[in-house]
Write a protein that holds these residues in place. Structure first.
Motif, PDB file in Angstrom:
ATOM      1  N   LYS A  48      23.641  84.364  99.670  1.00  0.00           N
ATOM      2  CA  LYS A  48      23.280  83.612 100.866  1.00  0.00           C
ATOM      3  C   LYS A  48      22.474  84.422 101.878  1.00  0.00           C
ATOM      4  N   GLN A  49      22.438  85.734 101.714  1.00  0.00           N
ATOM      5  CA  GLN A  49      21.778  86.593 102.703  1.00  0.00           C
ATOM      6  C   GLN A  49      20.692  87.437 102.054  1.00  0.00           C
ATOM      7  N   ARG A  50      19.687  87.738 102.830  1.00  0.00           N
ATOM      8  CA  ARG A  50      18.614  88.627 102.370  1.00  0.00           C
ATOM      9  C   ARG A  50      18.955  90.045 102.802  1.00  0.00           C
ATOM     10  N   LEU A  51      19.549  90.772 101.879  1.00  0.00           N
ATOM     11  CA  LEU A  51      19.936  92.162 102.109  1.00  0.00           C
ATOM     12  C   LEU A  51      18.954  93.040 101.345  1.00  0.00           C
ATOM     13  N   GLU A  85      27.303  94.391 111.829  1.00  0.00           N
ATOM     14  CA  GLU A  85      26.156  93.766 111.169  1.00  0.00           C
ATOM     15  C   GLU A  85      25.802  94.481 109.877  1.00  0.00           C
ATOM     16  N   VAL A  86      25.136  93.774 108.951  1.00  0.00           N
ATOM     17  CA  VAL A  86      24.905  94.304 107.609  1.00  0.00           C
ATOM     18  C   VAL A  86      23.419  94.449 107.264  1.00  0.00           C
ATOM     19  N   ASP A  87      22.579  94.561 108.292  1.00  0.00           N
ATOM     20  CA  ASP A  87      21.153  94.820 108.091  1.00  0.00           C
ATOM     21  C   ASP A  87      20.489  93.734 107.246  1.00  0.00           C
ATOM     22  N   VAL A  88      20.742  92.487 107.619  1.00  0.00           N
ATOM     23  CA  VAL A  88      20.047  91.384 106.963  1.00  0.00           C
ATOM     24  C   VAL A  88      18.586  91.381 107.399  1.00  0.00           C
ATOM     25  N   ASP A  89      17.774  90.634 106.679  1.00  0.00           N
ATOM     26  CA  ASP A  89      16.402  90.409 107.116  1.00  0.00           C
ATOM     27  C   ASP A  89      16.441  89.854 108.542  1.00  0.00           C
ATOM     28  N   VAL A 138      30.857  88.696 121.243  1.00  0.00           N
ATOM     29  CA  VAL A 138      29.721  89.593 121.009  1.00  0.00           C
ATOM     30  C   VAL A 138      29.894  90.829 121.878  1.00  0.00           C
ATOM     31  N   LYS A 139      30.027  91.968 121.253  1.00  0.00           N
ATOM     32  CA  LYS A 139      30.269  93.206 121.977  1.00  0.00           C
ATOM     33  C   LYS A 139      29.056  94.126 122.015  1.00  0.00           C
ATOM     34  N   GLY A 140      28.134  93.954 121.075  1.00  0.00           N
ATOM     35  CA  GLY A 140      26.992  94.852 121.050  1.00  0.00           C
ATOM     36  C   GLY A 140      26.016  94.489 119.951  1.00  0.00           C
ATOM     37  N   VAL A 141      25.029  95.364 119.785  1.00  0.00           N
ATOM     38  CA  VAL A 141      23.943  95.179 118.822  1.00  0.00           C
ATOM     39  C   VAL A 141      23.742  96.488 118.077  1.00  0.00           C
ATOM     40  N   ARG A 142      23.345  96.360 116.814  1.00  0.00           N
ATOM     41  CA  ARG A 142      22.953  97.540 116.054  1.00  0.00           C
ATOM     42  C   ARG A 142      21.682  97.267 115.292  1.00  0.00           C
ATOM     43  N   GLN A 143      20.833  98.272 115.221  1.00  0.00           N
ATOM     44  CA  GLN A 143      19.728  98.324 114.273  1.00  0.00           C
ATOM     45  C   GLN A 143      19.853  99.628 113.519  1.00  0.00           C
ATOM     46  N   VAL A 144      19.980  99.555 112.206  1.00  0.00           N
ATOM     47  CA  VAL A 144      20.051 100.766 111.390  1.00  0.00           C
ATOM     48  C   VAL A 144      18.735 101.522 111.520  1.00  0.00           C
ATOM     49  N   LEU A 145      18.829 102.805 111.868  1.00  0.00           N
ATOM     50  CA  LEU A 145      17.629 103.596 112.149  1.00  0.00           C
ATOM     51  C   LEU A 145      17.318 104.628 111.072  1.00  0.00           C
ATOM     52  N   HIS A 146      18.073 104.613 109.973  1.00  0.00           N
ATOM     53  CA  HIS A 146      17.835 105.632 108.949  1.00  0.00           C
ATOM     54  C   HIS A 146      17.113 105.097 107.715  1.00  0.00           C
TER      55      HIS A 146
END
Length: 314
Positions: A48-51, A85-89, A138-146
Motif C-alpha cells: 500500500k505504500q511507496r517505500l 514515519e517510514v520514509d514513504v514517497d 502529532v508531536k513532530g516531523v522527521r526527514q531521513v537525512l542519510h
C-alpha cells in the motif's frame, strides 16, 4: 533507519539470522522493571505504500503492523508508543499521517502519538504541516537525512532551516536522523532554530564497532545545546550479523547518558529495523543490562518518564 543507508541495511539479510542467535545468547538481562514508552515504532505495508528504500525480497519486505509489534514486545511493559514515519514517497506523506492518526484516535492501543514524515525545504511544507499540527497526537516531523538524495549540508539550506523553525512555532519537534560524519551540520541546524525542539535519533548513528572519537566530540557539541534530547535507539542494527554482547553497545549508551544527562535521553525500539541486529526484546534486555547500575530513578527516566514529559503524553 540507521546509518550508513537503508539500502546497505537491507543487504545484511543473510547475516541477520546469525545475529539473532548471538543476540539471544548475549542479551540475557531481565526486562526493565519500569514501564516503557517506546518512542520509535515503525509500521508499514509494502503493498500500500511507496517505500523506495525497501528492496524486494529483503528481510524487511513484509508487513509491519501493530499486531506484529505486539508479538515482538510480548512480555515487555510497553504502556505507550510513538509512531515514527517510514520514509514513504513524499506524495504519500499526508496519507501516512492520516492513517496513523486514525489509529491513535481510537485509543484502544498503546499507540498514542506520531512523528510524521515531511520535507521542511519543500515549498508547500507550511500548508501541509499546519493543519496536521492541530491534532494533539502529532508531536513532530522527521526527514531521513542519510539517504542518497540528501548530501552533506542539505539541512543547512535556507528553505530547510525556515521549515524547521516553523515546526517550533507550531509546537512540534524535528527528529535528526543523519550520518555520524555530518553531526556537525546537525549542530549548526539546531543553533539556527533555537525555538524548535530536536531529537537526535539513534544516538547519532555512531560507528558502534569502530572509532568513536569523532562521534563523541560531535555528540558533545549537540548535547551542549539546550533544545535537543538524545534518543537511545537503533544502534543494535549495527551488529550486522556480528556475534555481539551488551558490552559492545555500552560505550555508546554510556556516552549518550553522560553527554545529555539523565533528564534528556529516552528509549526507542526502532522495530522492526532493530531485527536486522536483534529481536526487540533482546535490544531492550541489553539496554537494561547496560544501565542496571544507574539509579532506579534514572532508569525510569530513560525508559519512560523523559518521553512522557518531552512528548507531553497524558
Amino acid at each position: 533507519m540507521m546509518t550508513p543507508t537503508r539500502r546497505e541495511f537491507l543487504g545484511w539479510t543473510a547475516a541477520a539470522a546469525a545475529t539473532t542467535t548471538a543476540a539471544a545468547r548475549a542479551a540475557t538481562a531481565a526486562a526493565p522493571a519500569s514501564p516503557i514508552i517506546d518512542t520509535h515504532v515503525h509500521l508499514w505495508e509494502p503493498a500500500k505504500q511507496r517505500l523506495l528504500w525497501l528492496e524486494k525480497g529483503s528481510e524487511l519486505d513484509r508487513n509491519a503492523l501493530w499486531d506484529d509489534y505486539l508479538k515482538a514486545a510480548a512480555g515487555l511493559d510497553v504502556v505507550k508508543a510513538v509512531y515514527m514515519e517510514v520514509d514513504v514517497d513524499p506524495s504519500q506523506h499526508e496519507a501516512e499521517a492520516r492513517m496513523v492518526l486514525d489509529q491513535c484516535r481510537k485509543g484502544d492501543t498503546a499507540l498514542c502519538a506520531a512523528v510524521i514524515g515531511g520535507r521542511p525545504a519543500f515549498e508547500g511544507f507550511a500548508a501541509y504541516i499546519e493543519p496536521l499540527a492541530k491534532d494533539p497526537a502529532v508531536k513532530g516531523v522527521r526527514q531521513v537525512l542519510h539517504g542518497p538524495p540528501t548530501p552533506a549540508g542539505y539541512c543547512l539550506q535556507e528553505a530547510f532551516v525556515k521549515g524547521v523553525r516553523r515546526l517550533g512555532e507550531l509546537g512540534l519537534c524535528f527528529d535528526l536522523c543523519m550520518r555520524h560524519a555530518e553531526l556537525a551540520d546537525g549542530a549548526k541546524l539546531i543553533e539556527q532554530a533555537t525555538g524548535t525542539r530536536f531529537v537526535l535519533d539513534h544516538c547519532g548513528n555512531p560507528p558502534v564497532f569502530g572509532d568513536l572519537a569523532a562521534w563523541k566530540r560531535d555528540v558533545d557539541r549537540i548535547a551542549a545545546l539546550p533544545n535537543v534530547v538524545g534518543k537511545v535507539s537503533g544502534i543494535v542494527a549495527s551488529a550486522k550479523g556480528r556475534s555481539w554482547k551488551a558490552d559492545d553497545l555500552a560505550p555508546v549508551i554510556h556516552h549518550m547518558i553522560e553527554a545529555f544527562g539523565p533528564d534528556r535521553v529516552m528509549f526507542g525500539g526502532d522495530w522492526p529495523v532493530c531485527t536486522l541486529g536483534a529481536p526487540l526484546r533482546d535490544w531492550v534486555n541489553a539496554l537494561s543490562e547496560i544501565v542496571r547500575d544507574r539509579k532506579a530513578e534514572d532508569q525510569r527516566k530513560l525508559f519512560h518518564d523523559n518521553a512522557a514529559k518531552f512528548y507531553r503524553l497524558v
